[in-house]
Design a protein around this motif. Structure first.
Motif, PDB file in Angstrom:
ATOM      1  N   LEU A  88       0.832  -1.197   0.000  1.00 25.03           N
ATOM      2  CA  LEU A  88       0.000   0.000   0.000  1.00 25.03           C
ATOM      3  C   LEU A  88       0.875   1.258   0.000  1.00 25.03           C
ATOM      4  O   LEU A  88       0.655   2.189  -0.781  1.00 25.03           O
ATOM      5  N   GLY A  89       1.869   1.289   0.863  1.00 28.09           N
ATOM      6  CA  GLY A  89       2.788   2.427   0.905  1.00 28.09           C
ATOM      7  C   GLY A  89       3.529   2.619  -0.406  1.00 28.09           C
ATOM      8  O   GLY A  89       3.672   3.743  -0.897  1.00 28.09           O
ATOM      9  N   LEU A  90       3.988   1.523  -1.003  1.00 28.10           N
ATOM     10  CA  LEU A  90       4.666   1.611  -2.295  1.00 28.10           C
ATOM     11  C   LEU A  90       3.726   2.124  -3.370  1.00 28.10           C
ATOM     12  O   LEU A  90       4.117   2.921  -4.226  1.00 28.10           O
ATOM     13  N   GLY A  91       2.485   1.691  -3.311  1.00 34.19           N
ATOM     14  CA  GLY A  91       1.484   2.185  -4.261  1.00 34.19           C
ATOM     15  C   GLY A  91       1.266   3.682  -4.133  1.00 34.19           C
ATOM     16  O   GLY A  91       1.118   4.392  -5.138  1.00 34.19           O
ATOM     17  N   LEU A  92       1.260   4.172  -2.911  1.00 34.34           N
ATOM     18  CA  LEU A  92       1.101   5.616  -2.695  1.00 34.34           C
ATOM     19  C   LEU A  92       2.314   6.386  -3.225  1.00 34.34           C
ATOM     20  O   LEU A  92       2.171   7.483  -3.783  1.00 34.34           O
ATOM     21  N   ILE A  93       3.502   5.824  -3.061  1.00 35.63           N
ATOM     22  CA  ILE A  93       4.709   6.468  -3.599  1.00 35.63           C
ATOM     23  C   ILE A  93       4.627   6.533  -5.123  1.00 35.63           C
ATOM     24  O   ILE A  93       4.883   7.582  -5.728  1.00 35.63           O
ATOM     25  N   VAL A  94       4.264   5.418  -5.752  1.00 37.06           N
ATOM     26  CA  VAL A  94       4.131   5.389  -7.206  1.00 37.06           C
ATOM     27  C   VAL A  94       3.054   6.370  -7.656  1.00 37.06           C
ATOM     28  O   VAL A  94       3.230   7.102  -8.637  1.00 37.06           O
ATOM     29  N   ALA A  95       1.950   6.428  -6.926  1.00 36.09           N
ATOM     30  CA  ALA A  95       0.886   7.378  -7.265  1.00 36.09           C
ATOM     31  C   ALA A  95       1.399   8.812  -7.187  1.00 36.09           C
ATOM     32  O   ALA A  95       1.089   9.639  -8.053  1.00 36.09           O
ATOM     33  N   GLY A  96       2.203   9.116  -6.185  1.00 42.75           N
ATOM     34  CA  GLY A  96       2.768  10.458  -6.063  1.00 42.75           C
ATOM     35  C   GLY A  96       3.670  10.814  -7.228  1.00 42.75           C
ATOM     36  O   GLY A  96       3.606  11.926  -7.773  1.00 42.75           O
ATOM     37  N   VAL A  97       4.497   9.872  -7.647  1.00 39.94           N
ATOM     38  CA  VAL A  97       5.379  10.116  -8.793  1.00 39.94           C
ATOM     39  C   VAL A  97       4.543  10.321 -10.059  1.00 39.94           C
ATOM     40  O   VAL A  97       4.824  11.208 -10.865  1.00 39.94           O
ATOM     41  N   LEU A  98       3.489   9.519 -10.226  1.00 39.45           N
ATOM     42  CA  LEU A  98       2.621   9.686 -11.393  1.00 39.45           C
ATOM     43  C   LEU A  98       1.916  11.031 -11.387  1.00 39.45           C
ATOM     44  O   LEU A  98       1.813  11.692 -12.433  1.00 39.45           O
ATOM     45  N   VAL A  99       1.425  11.462 -10.228  1.00 39.68           N
ATOM     46  CA  VAL A  99       0.760  12.768 -10.143  1.00 39.68           C
ATOM     47  C   VAL A  99       1.722  13.884 -10.543  1.00 39.68           C
ATOM     48  O   VAL A  99       1.371  14.782 -11.310  1.00 39.68           O
ATOM     49  N   ILE A 100       2.955  13.809 -10.033  1.00 41.40           N
ATOM     50  CA  ILE A 100       3.949  14.827 -10.395  1.00 41.40           C
ATOM     51  C   ILE A 100       4.192  14.835 -11.896  1.00 41.40           C
ATOM     52  O   ILE A 100       4.197  15.884 -12.539  1.00 41.40           O
ATOM     53  N   ASN A 101       4.377  13.654 -12.489  1.00 41.63           N
ATOM     54  CA  ASN A 101       4.707  13.576 -13.905  1.00 41.63           C
ATOM     55  C   ASN A 101       3.539  13.900 -14.825  1.00 41.63           C
ATOM     56  O   ASN A 101       3.741  14.458 -15.902  1.00 41.63           O
ATOM     57  N   LEU A 102       2.347  13.537 -14.410  1.00 38.53           N
ATOM     58  CA  LEU A 102       1.201  13.716 -15.310  1.00 38.53           C
ATOM     59  C   LEU A 102       0.494  15.056 -15.137  1.00 38.53           C
ATOM     60  O   LEU A 102      -0.068  15.568 -16.102  1.00 38.53           O
ATOM     61  N   PHE A 103       0.514  15.614 -13.942  1.00 41.90           N
ATOM     62  CA  PHE A 103      -0.326  16.784 -13.693  1.00 41.90           C
ATOM     63  C   PHE A 103       0.410  18.041 -13.251  1.00 41.90           C
ATOM     64  O   PHE A 103      -0.152  19.118 -13.257  1.00 41.90           O
ATOM     65  N   SER A 104       1.657  17.928 -12.855  1.00 41.65           N
ATOM     66  CA  SER A 104       2.365  19.097 -12.353  1.00 41.65           C
ATOM     67  C   SER A 104       2.908  19.949 -13.488  1.00 41.65           C
ATOM     68  O   SER A 104       3.522  19.438 -14.424  1.00 41.65           O
ATOM     69  N   SER A 105       2.683  21.245 -13.396  1.00 43.06           N
ATOM     70  CA  SER A 105       3.249  22.151 -14.410  1.00 43.06           C
ATOM     71  C   SER A 105       4.711  22.469 -14.095  1.00 43.06           C
ATOM     72  O   SER A 105       5.377  23.119 -14.879  1.00 43.06           O
ATOM     73  N   THR A 106       5.190  22.015 -12.960  1.00 43.71           N
ATOM     74  CA  THR A 106       6.570  22.271 -12.556  1.00 43.71           C
ATOM     75  C   THR A 106       7.557  21.649 -13.536  1.00 43.71           C
ATOM     76  O   THR A 106       8.653  22.164 -13.732  1.00 43.71           O
TER      77      THR A 106
END
Length: 109
Positions: A88-106
């Motif tokens: 579950l924790g690893l899934g949350l980490i992967v989700a965070g990386v995906l959010v940064i890559n897919l949705f962040s304008s940074t």
């Protein structure tokens, strides 16, 4: 090219960390040398995206991908059991990386 450099840094870090486990606290020469060599390359390639990207974002992607991939190496190579909370924790980490890559304008998408 930032994604390529970051990908190389991640692969080098994974190899270096896997060798670190095998070095038995730097008591075995070959895995110790592999660790130092690949960490040097990991940090070099990690430094390249930092020219144009924020350090927090680069580090989040680098460490998040490294953590998730190393957990899979632990599971399949070193035969270390990962429980539900670990997955579950690893899934949350992967989700965070995906959010940064897919949705962040940074990242300058």
């Amino acid at each position: 090219m930032n994604a390529v450099y970051l990908g190389i840094a991640i692969v080098c870090e994974i190899i270096g960390t896997s060798a670190l486990k095998s070095s038995m606290g730097f008591t075995r020469l070959l895995p110790s040398l592999v660790t130092v060599f690949f960490y040097a390359f990991a940090f070099y390639f990690l430094s390249l995206p930092l020219r144009t990207m924020p350090v927090g974002i680069v580090y989040a992607i680098w460490s998040g991908c490294g953590i998730a991939l190393l957990a899979m190496i632990d599971l399949f190579w070193f035969r270390i059991h990962i429980d539900f909370a670990g997955f579950l924790g690893l899934g949350l980490i992967v989700a965070g990386v995906l959010v940064i890559n897919l949705f962040s304008s940074t990242l300058g998408h």
